[in-house]
Design an enzyme around this catalytic site. Structure first.
Site, PDB file in Angstrom:
ATOM      1  N   ARG A 234      34.772  39.812  27.994  1.00 34.71           N
ATOM      2  CA  ARG A 234      35.399  40.486  29.016  1.00 34.71           C
ATOM      3  C   ARG A 234      34.717  40.933  29.876  1.00 34.71           C
ATOM      4  O   ARG A 234      33.409  41.723  29.628  1.00 34.71           O
ATOM      5  CB  ARG A 234      36.557  41.756  28.515  1.00 34.71           C
ATOM      6  CG  ARG A 234      37.607  41.265  27.345  1.00 34.71           C
ATOM      7  CD  ARG A 234      38.763  40.599  28.234  1.00 34.71           C
ATOM      8  NE  ARG A 234      39.915  40.214  27.605  1.00 34.71           N
ATOM      9  CZ  ARG A 234      40.120  39.104  27.021  1.00 34.71           C
ATOM     10  NH1 ARG A 234      39.248  38.147  27.139  1.00 34.71           N
ATOM     11  NH2 ARG A 234      41.259  38.942  26.469  1.00 34.71           N
ATOM     12  N   ASP A 258      31.641  33.914  32.588  1.00 32.88           N
ATOM     13  CA  ASP A 258      33.260  33.413  32.788  1.00 32.88           C
ATOM     14  C   ASP A 258      34.144  34.650  32.804  1.00 32.88           C
ATOM     15  O   ASP A 258      35.356  34.215  32.975  1.00 32.88           O
ATOM     16  CB  ASP A 258      33.582  32.768  31.216  1.00 32.88           C
ATOM     17  CG  ASP A 258      34.621  32.038  31.243  1.00 32.88           C
ATOM     18  OD1 ASP A 258      34.881  31.287  32.470  1.00 32.88           O
ATOM     19  OD2 ASP A 258      35.635  32.217  30.511  1.00 32.88           O
ATOM     20  N   GLU A 263      38.266  40.942  37.776  1.00 32.77           N
ATOM     21  CA  GLU A 263      38.766  39.343  38.181  1.00 32.77           C
ATOM     22  C   GLU A 263      40.447  39.217  38.210  1.00 32.77           C
ATOM     23  O   GLU A 263      40.748  38.319  38.460  1.00 32.77           O
ATOM     24  CB  GLU A 263      38.472  38.595  36.840  1.00 32.77           C
ATOM     25  CG  GLU A 263      39.285  38.768  35.461  1.00 32.77           C
ATOM     26  CD  GLU A 263      38.899  38.190  34.344  1.00 32.77           C
ATOM     27  OE1 GLU A 263      39.605  37.666  33.697  1.00 32.77           O
ATOM     28  OE2 GLU A 263      37.595  38.136  33.965  1.00 32.77           O
ATOM     29  N   HIS A 295      37.024  32.316  34.149  1.00 28.20           N
ATOM     30  CA  HIS A 295      37.892  32.730  32.894  1.00 28.20           C
ATOM     31  C   HIS A 295      38.268  31.392  32.279  1.00 28.20           C
ATOM     32  O   HIS A 295      39.417  31.464  31.944  1.00 28.20           O
ATOM     33  CB  HIS A 295      38.844  33.717  32.980  1.00 28.20           C
ATOM     34  CG  HIS A 295      38.996  34.370  31.671  1.00 28.20           C
ATOM     35  ND1 HIS A 295      39.280  36.026  31.649  1.00 28.20           N
ATOM     36  CD2 HIS A 295      39.360  34.212  30.435  1.00 28.20           C
ATOM     37  CE1 HIS A 295      39.470  36.505  30.480  1.00 28.20           C
ATOM     38  NE2 HIS A 295      39.470  35.323  29.715  1.00 28.20           N
TER      39      HIS A 295
END
Length: 329
Positions: A234, A258, A263, A295
């Site tokens: 996260r 990622d 985000e 992600h």
């Protein structure tokens, strides 16, 4: 039961459709749940949310007045919903207890290998016609120390992959995985000692009040110079400003990410010919030694199938029994 599926994407809708077998009435919208779209839930009994959706206390109150009784999360994490508020309103919430842990673990490995072996730079140079190798030196993973923060299913899968490379493994987790110790000879230690001794650090813990911005200037300063840093968990576990500082000083030689702390307004959307109004993200992605993916770590056929099947199972359980074994509250 009538269900509204928020944040529907081209990659997940076919899996949800297949998992329903035509037994549930699903209505899809590509809109995320927010203050402007919460009214779309009027007339539904349940909604399904993805990681790009926010269910704040205020929105939950509105959902309750609209008659929403159930919220099926299409994710393992549930940091995007106010569970305490949902509980007080009597809205039942269920998550996906697990899906293919290999999807994220393998993606973390891909980020690490791409950065270490300079694959992106090598491809750019080749397209320019420059086949020199001077700037493409990597290192053997074999024999290196890899620190793993969080050894749940994903962290354990990553540990086994790194063990296969011949790495020495350090771990930080409140709960030691005895089976993993036997399988990989992993050593549990404090997060400070992990940072001080690891050549590679990979995050696989959940986001909660204890882990929010856990990776910050204090811990970055304790890391070995030249460490490779991977985060597929996260974004808000990492303080991005402090990460950029560590990249600038050379403490972190490369970062594979990622996830990103802000985000929600960037990932899963098309920004072609649009300016992203986020200076922090612009600075972060401008670093040549930073590799960011949007992600997508979970994005395998096996994981999408698992998410869809579990989501539909939760909804079916509520439809026929009024209770799901995966309820969080």
């Amino acid at each position: 039961m009538k269900i509204l599926v928020y944040s529907t994407y081209g990659f997940d809708k076919p899996f949800l459709e297949k998992a329903t077998h035509g037994k549930l009435e699903l209505v899809y919208t590509d809109q995320p749940l927010n203050e402007k779209t919460v009214n779309l839930a009027k007339g539904f009994d349940a909604i399904s949310l993805f990681t790009s959706d926010y269910a704040t206390a205020q929105m939950l109150e509105k959902l309750y007045t609209y008659g929403i009784k159930y919220i099926a999360l299409r994710s393992v994490g549930y940091d995007n919903i106010d569970l305490k508020k949902a509980r007080s309103l009597g809205i039942k919430v269920a998550n996906i207890p697990s899906y293919s842990p290999y999807s994220v673990a393998e993606h973390a490995t891909a980020l690490l290998m791409a950065l270490n072996r300079k694959l992106i730079l090598g491809q750019k140079l080749m397209l320019m016609g420059d086949y020199r190798l001077d700037n493409l030196i990597g290192f053997d993973l074999h024999g290196k120390t890899v620190g793993i923060i969080g050894t749940g299913k994903i962290g354990s899968a990553f540990a086994k992959i790194m063990h296969g490379f011949g790495c020495k493994l350090l771990a930080c987790d409140p709960k030691e995985n005895k089976k993993l110790i036997l399988e990989t000879n992993i050593t549990y230690t404090t997060i400070e000692q992990l940072c001080q001794n690891s050549d590679v650090i990979s995050i696989h813990c959940p986001l909660n009040p204890e882990t929010k911005f856990m990776l910050n200037r204090s811990l970055f300063k304790q890391m070995k110079e030249g460490v490779f840093f991977i985060n597929t968990a996260r974004g808000m576990i990492v303080n991005t400003e402090d990460l950029i500082e560590a990249l600038n000083t050379g403490t972190i030689a490369a970062a594979g990410l990622d996830v990103y702390e802000k985000e929600k307004t960037i990932f899963f959307r098309n920004h072609i010919n649009k300016k992203i109004e986020d200076n922090l993200f612009t600075i972060l992605r401008s670093h040549p030694n930073v590799l960011i993916t949007g992600h997508q770590g979970f994005l395998t056929k096996e994981a999408l199938q698992g998410i869809a099947v579990s989501t539909i199972a939760n909804l079916n359980a509520w439809e026929y029994n009024g209770i799901s074994e995966n309820e969080l509250n």
